[in-house]
Design a protein around this motif. Structure first.
Motif, PDB file in Angstrom:
ATOM      1  N   LEU A 325      38.723 -44.637 -33.504  1.00 48.87           N
ATOM      2  CA  LEU A 325      37.302 -44.324 -33.361  1.00 48.87           C
ATOM      3  C   LEU A 325      36.446 -45.349 -34.073  1.00 48.87           C
ATOM      4  N   THR A 329      29.836 -44.094 -34.761  1.00 48.51           N
ATOM      5  CA  THR A 329      29.396 -43.223 -33.673  1.00 48.51           C
ATOM      6  C   THR A 329      30.415 -42.156 -33.295  1.00 48.51           C
ATOM      7  N   GLU A 331      32.891 -42.924 -31.332  1.00 49.24           N
ATOM      8  CA  GLU A 331      33.352 -43.285 -29.995  1.00 49.24           C
ATOM      9  C   GLU A 331      34.825 -43.697 -30.011  1.00 49.24           C
ATOM     10  N   GLN A 332      35.566 -43.222 -29.022  1.00 42.76           N
ATOM     11  CA  GLN A 332      36.978 -43.574 -28.844  1.00 42.76           C
ATOM     12  C   GLN A 332      37.056 -44.988 -28.276  1.00 42.76           C
ATOM     13  N   ASP A 423      28.499 -35.063 -27.629  1.00 45.23           N
ATOM     14  CA  ASP A 423      28.451 -36.300 -26.844  1.00 45.23           C
ATOM     15  C   ASP A 423      29.818 -36.598 -26.243  1.00 45.23           C
ATOM     16  N   THR A 425      30.458 -38.500 -23.853  1.00 45.95           N
ATOM     17  CA  THR A 425      30.595 -39.895 -23.429  1.00 45.95           C
ATOM     18  C   THR A 425      31.317 -40.734 -24.470  1.00 45.95           C
ATOM     19  N   ASN A 426      31.550 -40.174 -25.651  1.00 44.94           N
ATOM     20  CA  ASN A 426      32.333 -40.884 -26.665  1.00 44.94           C
ATOM     21  C   ASN A 426      33.822 -40.876 -26.353  1.00 44.94           C
ATOM     22  N   ASN A 428      36.656 -41.903 -23.857  1.00 43.25           N
ATOM     23  CA  ASN A 428      36.804 -42.882 -22.779  1.00 43.25           C
ATOM     24  C   ASN A 428      38.161 -42.856 -22.089  1.00 43.25           C
TER      25      ASN A 428
END
Length: 513
Positions: A325, A329, A331-332, A423, A425-426, A428
């Motif tokens: 991550l 954020t 995010e992956q 979220d 969208t984090n 993927n």
């Protein structure tokens, strides 16, 4: 298929070769005009099992029928069996479909249809027979079968399929093949275990949805897409062709379905190579490989902090997984997933951690402490540290790695559920999202867990990665807004360890005094 040749290539061919080439190209272009692009390569497929998984309206059954007819018309002496679980369903489905395709595409093939016996014969000696698996007497009389199409194969028991498999032993100069077309009903189904989990080398699997069908009219598309709002489960399984589940999903299935449609391919796929002298790893390099165990969705950025959560292969699992991550954020940005020995996993994680700016690494220690010990032996500089009370001294002790138990599991899952809800969208990675769809609440215990027959490696490793984030640094972190805490929140905070307190502050905000 190649459809263009240079002048020099054509010049080197004989007249007979050019005529044959023209015949093949003309045939292929005819198929291209009347079939969906996704199925075109399958006309030449010769695997024993051609497994067509797809949603409603994808055109998989139309293709299956067309391939059977192509072979019956152009390859003399075939004896095809077309079947479903129940015989009476064949007349208005497969039999009617094939007659329509014959009239449209092969009107001059000299076929004769017997509507009472449900058979179609051809002048070249080929024959198509229709039978249900409940029609035992008719099945007993069927022999010399050279090809089989099983429509709605998910209706069959595995024993039914095995009986059909042994009947495919007719004499032919061509290849023998069983085509299975079906909508995925349950992730527990034998079709998934036999052809998708085990990956039989004799089988080719193909997946399609209504989006692959260019012949579907606008009204039909609108009907299918309307299920996104009225019945999200139906849309996921019967429109998008995802494996069905029997429990209630823990994550938002509708949001996951949308996210799966938006996904982009990884930036690169591969693994790390290195020199190992028994003490340290040197000359570490990234190597692109289509079958590599690491998928990268965003390459590391200079100065950015990253975290890695890992789940080791243990009870109910045979895969090692590590999730990377972006700690700013959540995010992956990369996923390591594979079936290999513990030492291989530990060293790939070591390299992955260094690659992502010496990421904070937290590996689960429930089933084995080897990966954590190997990282320590290699002197990896930044492992997650958990705190616990020593039974003898009653002092706080620190250990490397993450321990999943009845206390920590609900906490990390709650944190992940919130992060995904905030979220999605984090996320993927397709495999991770698919696992989320089969991560359900047990109807008896209400415990969130993988559906029977499914896996949770990606879910748990992602949960660990999110949980350990407070131990890693942040960049350009916005100041947490103060809020009023309840009495129960204060109680949880007072009973928490220093690490857990940091996490709670990030979840709830700083308390108003």
């Amino acid at each position: 298929m190649k459809t263009k040749w240079t002048a020099s290539e054509l010049k080197a061919m004989s007249r007979e070769e050019i005529d044959k080439l023209y015949e093949i190209v003309t045939w292929y272009e005819g198929l291209r005009e009347t079939n969906n692009e996704t199925f075109l390569p399958l006309f030449a497929d010769t695997h024993r099992y051609l497994v067509l998984k797809g949603g409603g309206g994808s055109g998989k059954s139309i293709f299956a029928g067309r391939k059977v007819l192509e072979r019956a018309v152009n390859e003399p002496g075939h004896r095809f069996l077309v079947c479903r679980k129940v015989a009476r369903t064949l007349r208005e489905s497969c039999f009617k479909q094939l007659l329509g395709q014959l009239a449209e595409f092969y009107p001059d093939s000299g076929y004769k249809a017997n509507k009472s016996d449900l058979t179609i014969s051809f002048q070249n000696g080929s024959e198509i027979i229709f039978a249900g698996l409940d029609d035992v007497e008719k099945l007993k009389s069927i022999y010399n079968i050279t090809g089989i199409w099983i429509e709605e194969a998910s209706e069959l028991l595995e024993g039914d399929f095995n009986q059909l498999d042994i009947r495919l032993r007719g004499k032919t100069r061509e290849y023998q093949q069983i085509i299975l077309s079906f909508n995925p009903i349950s992730i527990q189904h034998w079709l998934k275990k036999r052809f998708f989990d085990r990956r039989d080398k004799r089988a080719r699997v193909h997946e399609s949805t209504y989006k692959d069908n260019r012949f579907l009219d606008a009204a039909a598309i609108r009907t299918l897409e309307s299920f996104q709002e009225t019945d999200e489960y139906y849309y996921q399984v019967y429109c998008l062709g995802m494996w069905g589940v029997t429990g209630k999903t823990v994550f938002n299935g509708k949001a996951i379905g949308r996210r799966l449609q938006e996904l982009k391919e990884p930036v690169c796929t591969g693994l790390f190579t290195y020199a190992d002298d028994g003490l340290t790893l040197t000359d570490i390099r990234w190597e692109d490989a289509r079958d590599g165990c690491i998928k990268v969705y965003k390459k590391p950025e200079k100065g950015v902090p990253y975290v890695i959560g890992g789940d080791t292969a243990g009870e109910g699992s045979d895969s090692f997984v590590a999730q990377v991550l972006d700690n700013r954020t959540g995010e992956q940005v990369a996923v390591l997933r594979g079936k290999f020995d513990e030492d291989v996993f530990a060293r790939q994680v070591y390299c992955l951690g260094l690659h992502y700016n010496t990421a904070l690494i937290g590996i689960e220690t429930n089933f084995s402490t080897y990966p954590v010990m190997e990282l320590e032996r290699l002197r990896y500089p930044k492992q997650y540290i958990r705190e616990s009370i020593d039974d003898y001294t009653h002092k706080i002790k620190q250990s490397f790695g993450f321990l999943t138990n009845t206390k920590t599991r609900p906490v990390i899952l709650a944190e992940l559920i919130k992060a995904v809800r905030d979220d999605i969208t984090n996320v993927n990675d397709e495999t991770t999202l698919q696992e989320m769809l089969t991560f359900v609440r047990n109807p008896e215990t209400l415990k969130p867990e993988a559906e029977l027959g499914a896996h949770d490696d990606c879910v748990l490793s992602l949960a660990i990665a999110h949980y350990i984030r407070p131990q890693q640094s942040y960049i350009a972190q916005k100041e947490t807004v103060a809020r009023l805490w309840t009495a129960s929140m204060w109680e949880d905070y007072e009973n928490a360890s220093p690490t857990e307190r940091e996490m709670l502050r990030k979840r709830w905000g700083n308390p108003q005094r």
